[in-house]
Design a protein around this motif. Sequence first.
Motif, PDB file in Angstrom:
ATOM      1  N   LEU A 159       0.708  -0.733   0.680  1.00  0.00           N
ATOM      2  CA  LEU A 159       0.254   0.303   0.241  1.00  0.00           C
ATOM      3  C   LEU A 159       0.993   1.298  -0.122  1.00  0.00           C
ATOM      4  O   LEU A 159       1.534   1.116   1.316  1.00  0.00           O
ATOM      5  CB  LEU A 159      -1.180   0.170   1.218  1.00  0.00           C
ATOM      6  N   HIS A 160       0.681   2.581  -0.871  1.00  0.00           N
ATOM      7  CA  HIS A 160       1.234   3.722  -0.844  1.00  0.00           C
ATOM      8  C   HIS A 160       0.398   4.544  -1.783  1.00  0.00           C
ATOM      9  O   HIS A 160      -0.195   4.073  -2.774  1.00  0.00           O
ATOM     10  CB  HIS A 160       2.694   2.812  -1.667  1.00  0.00           C
ATOM     11  N   GLY A 161       0.101   5.240  -0.890  1.00  0.00           N
ATOM     12  CA  GLY A 161      -0.438   6.538  -1.236  1.00  0.00           C
ATOM     13  C   GLY A 161      -1.437   7.139  -0.186  1.00  0.00           C
ATOM     14  O   GLY A 161      -1.762   6.956   0.530  1.00  0.00           O
ATOM     15  N   SER A 162      -3.292   7.883  -1.418  1.00  0.00           N
ATOM     16  CA  SER A 162      -3.923   8.181  -0.602  1.00  0.00           C
ATOM     17  C   SER A 162      -4.822   7.483  -0.584  1.00  0.00           C
ATOM     18  O   SER A 162      -4.629   6.218  -1.516  1.00  0.00           O
ATOM     19  CB  SER A 162      -4.386   9.342  -0.610  1.00  0.00           C
ATOM     20  N   ASN A 163      -6.409   7.172   0.862  1.00  0.00           N
ATOM     21  CA  ASN A 163      -6.590   6.334   0.759  1.00  0.00           C
ATOM     22  C   ASN A 163      -7.088   5.181   0.340  1.00  0.00           C
ATOM     23  O   ASN A 163      -7.379   4.684  -0.125  1.00  0.00           O
ATOM     24  CB  ASN A 163      -8.193   6.996  -1.340  1.00  0.00           C
ATOM     25  N   CYS A 164      -5.677   4.552   1.599  1.00  0.00           N
ATOM     26  CA  CYS A 164      -5.302   3.026   1.472  1.00  0.00           C
ATOM     27  C   CYS A 164      -6.592   3.090   2.774  1.00  0.00           C
ATOM     28  O   CYS A 164      -6.916   3.684   3.476  1.00  0.00           O
ATOM     29  CB  CYS A 164      -4.689   3.222   1.822  1.00  0.00           C
ATOM     30  N   THR A 165      -6.579   2.163   2.907  1.00  0.00           N
ATOM     31  CA  THR A 165      -7.816   1.076   4.313  1.00  0.00           C
ATOM     32  C   THR A 165      -7.265  -0.123   4.636  1.00  0.00           C
ATOM     33  O   THR A 165      -7.030  -1.239   3.820  1.00  0.00           O
ATOM     34  CB  THR A 165      -9.369   0.602   4.027  1.00  0.00           C
ATOM     35  N   HIS A 166      -6.985  -0.259   5.351  1.00  0.00           N
ATOM     36  CA  HIS A 166      -6.322  -1.641   6.121  1.00  0.00           C
ATOM     37  C   HIS A 166      -7.125  -1.613   7.334  1.00  0.00           C
ATOM     38  O   HIS A 166      -6.710  -1.161   8.606  1.00  0.00           O
ATOM     39  CB  HIS A 166      -4.383  -0.972   6.664  1.00  0.00           C
TER      40      HIS A 166
END
Length: 257
Positions: A159-166
Amino acid sequence: VTAPKELPPGIRSDRYVNMRNVEVVRYKHGNGAYLYPDGDVFQGTWKFNHPHGHGELFSTVGYYKGEIEEGQIKGTGKMVFSDGRTYEGMWGAPTQCQHSLINGLEYSDGLPQGEGTMTFIDGSVAKGLWHRGRPEGKRMEYITSKGSKKTGPTKRGVLHGSNCTHKDYAGVLVKGRFRDDTWEGRGLYQVDKKFGGYTIEGNGQLGMAQGVAKTTWLNGDQYFGFYKDGFRHGTQGEFMYGEVSEMIRHGVQTFRY
């Protein structure tokens, strides 16, 4: 015997040909199967000695069924790898240093490239955009066998950048900007109610709240101030009681913070 219309482009059939300078070469063309010296087997359609169109490939890497373009895996297809993984989707990126899937060439096409789904041996699934055989693009969804889920843009497979979810299987949800698979930047950190039930909104670094942030608990209490490594830090901060806490403070019991 080849009809004039079947000759490759650039060869004129109306010119005189000296038969003493002609070498007869037999090309695999049409439907058929071939066993390569290294043990790979291809069965499908051929075009001027190269697999082309649609077919099946049996190799040490795995079993592939789908589109082939001039001897290279390119287009839409499904691969069952020898280690148990399965990929179905688009292919075609040139490799840099990986075993060939056809002809034993060191450098050839044949990596996931474009939209596709990879299913791992433990049941984990990665679905989205691929580049040179790994998740990379504006969207990716990865679900582990234990139930953790990651969505958002990826770079170099993470994951790399905006609007990520974990969201992990323990009930912790992190949303916002990620860098190298960890929360870094503006975002939200939320813990499930069975583990205390609170939400932190603010800046993150190395996966933890850093700097100015606001915490909200299920009972409505809020804290606004500075954080360091995920914990409240310093003397500059404000705690605001929620409606439930105010009733308790003025009624049954008084809490001291």
